[in-house]
Design an enzyme around this catalytic site. Structure first.
Site, short mmCIF file in Angstrom:
data_model
loop_
_atom_site.label_atom_id
_atom_site.label_comp_id
_atom_site.label_asym_id
_atom_site.label_seq_id
_atom_site.Cartn_x
_atom_site.Cartn_y
_atom_site.Cartn_z
N LYS A 1 0.84 -1.21 0.00
CA LYS A 1 0.00 0.00 0.00
C LYS A 1 0.87 1.26 0.00
O LYS A 1 0.65 2.19 -0.78
CB LYS A 1 -0.93 0.00 1.23
CG LYS A 1 -2.10 -0.96 1.08
CD LYS A 1 -2.84 -1.19 2.39
CE LYS A 1 -3.88 -2.29 2.19
NZ LYS A 1 -4.53 -2.72 3.42
N GLN B 1 -4.93 -1.31 9.61
CA GLN B 1 -4.84 -2.65 9.04
C GLN B 1 -5.48 -3.68 9.98
O GLN B 1 -5.14 -3.75 11.16
CB GLN B 1 -3.36 -3.00 8.79
CG GLN B 1 -3.14 -4.32 8.08
CD GLN B 1 -3.66 -4.33 6.64
OE1 GLN B 1 -3.47 -3.37 5.89
NE2 GLN B 1 -4.32 -5.41 6.26
N ASP C 1 -11.27 2.92 4.01
CA ASP C 1 -11.67 1.51 3.93
C ASP C 1 -13.20 1.37 3.91
O ASP C 1 -13.72 0.30 3.60
CB ASP C 1 -11.13 0.75 5.17
CG ASP C 1 -10.05 -0.25 4.81
OD1 ASP C 1 -9.89 -0.55 3.60
OD2 ASP C 1 -9.36 -0.73 5.72
#
Ligand code: NDP
Length: 296
Positions: A54, A98, A121
């Site tokens: 990422k 994460q 997200d």
């Protein structure tokens, strides 16, 4: 019939190219550089690989990447304090924590402490509610990537029968919402669904998100249907570690009209959509028009 292969790797490269172009324009016209903060707690090896990928791709499209690697024993209070700091930082347009988090941390509490406007997200309860009511939201990256590939392949999805196998909050449910938003007739199947193969054979669009290697075989597929395989499973075969999807590729490809492979299908689109969401968040935060074709 041999299915057309939907090349997610090439499509993701195209999306990243579009993002990079917009980012360059933001810089030139407004002096803005989008920033993505990724928070990793602990040393989970798979998470470390994802976070590394990422960060690399964020920089490659011209954005700033801020990585925060915290010790596995980090307290909830310390993690929430970091998120509060990132929420207030104008250089940070997107925040991603994460998952999975270590067991002593409450994931729901942590995710819901992110500013919804920076929740790239799309897991914050506000964004889930906005998506569910058809309002402008941040959309979870993996389902967004699937939607983009489907729109690219089919044009309009209106009126198509879609079956999503899997009802998780991160894939199945938002995928179903997005397909409904594009006027598909949507069925969500799960582990208690009766006659699963028959239900799946009603689908023009079949999305496999079950987390079970190669479970969806050709007998689940209507001739000519489009199969989107979200699954990422590592299996041992012939003494080697192999990456396979939740669909059995060979048997499905023999019946389907189009199919995403694993690897090289949905996977690469997920990070591309994370970058697209960071760009979208930056535009919204600055009252600028959103990039076309990169949001739901
Ligand atoms: P979850 O384990 O959270 O959910 C799996 C879903 O599949 C559940 O709803 C479960 O039903 C359903 N299911 C399990 N077994 C069966 C069965 N025998 N028949 C019908 N339904 C079944 O998984 P995720 O949604 O997180 O992930 C799904 C897949 O997608 C995984 O392979 C994962 O690795 C992959 N993934 C890929 C990403 C990418 O970037 N490409 C990103 C995220 C995930 P029930 O609710 O009844 O238990």
């Amino acid at each position: 019939m041999t299915a057309k292969v939907i090349d997610g790797k090439a499509f993701a490269a195209k999306v990243r190219g579009q993002v990079a172009e917009h980012v360059a324009k933001l810089k030139a016209d407004h002096g803005l550089v989008p920033g993505l903060a990724v928070v990793l707690v602990g040393e989970d090896p798979a998470s470390q690989v994802y976070v590394g990928a990422k960060g690399k791709q964020t920089v490659e499209v011209g954005m700033n990447s801020y990585e925060h690697k915290l010790d596995a024993a980090t307290s909830e209070a310390d993690l929430l304090a970091l998120i509060d700091k990132l929420n207030k930082d104008p250089k940070v347009n997107g925040i991603l924590v994460q998952l999975p988090l270590p067991a002593h941390l409450n994931s729901d509490l942590v995710i819901n402490s992110i500013d919804p406007a920076k929740d790239v997200d799309g897991f914050h309860i506000s964004n889930v509610g906005l998506l569910g009511t058809g309002q402008k939201s941040m959309v979870p990256c993996t389902p967004l990537g699937c939607l983009m590939m489907l729109r690219d392949h089919h044009g309009s999805l209106a009126g198509m029968n879609a079956v999503v196998v899997g009802r998780s909050n991160i894939v199945g449910k938002p995928m179903a919402q997005l397909l409904l938003g594009d006027s598909c007739t949507v069925t969500i199947a799960h582990s208690k669904t009766r006659n699963l193969a028959e239900v799946c054979r009603s689908a023009d669009i079949l999305v496999a998100a079950v987390g079970r290697p190669e479970m969806i075989t050709g007998e689940f597929v209507k001739p000519g249907a489009t199969v989107i395989d979200v699954g990422i499973n590592r299996i041992e075969r012939d003494g080697k570690t192999k990456l396979v999807g939740d669909a059995h590729y060979e048997s499905c490809a023999a019946v389907a009209g189009a199919i995403t492979p694993v690897p090289g299908g949905v996977g690469p689109m997920t990070i591309a959509c994370l970058l697209a969401n960071t760009l979208t968040a930056t535009c919204r935060a600055n009252g600028l028009p959103e990039p076309k074709g990169l949001t739901a």
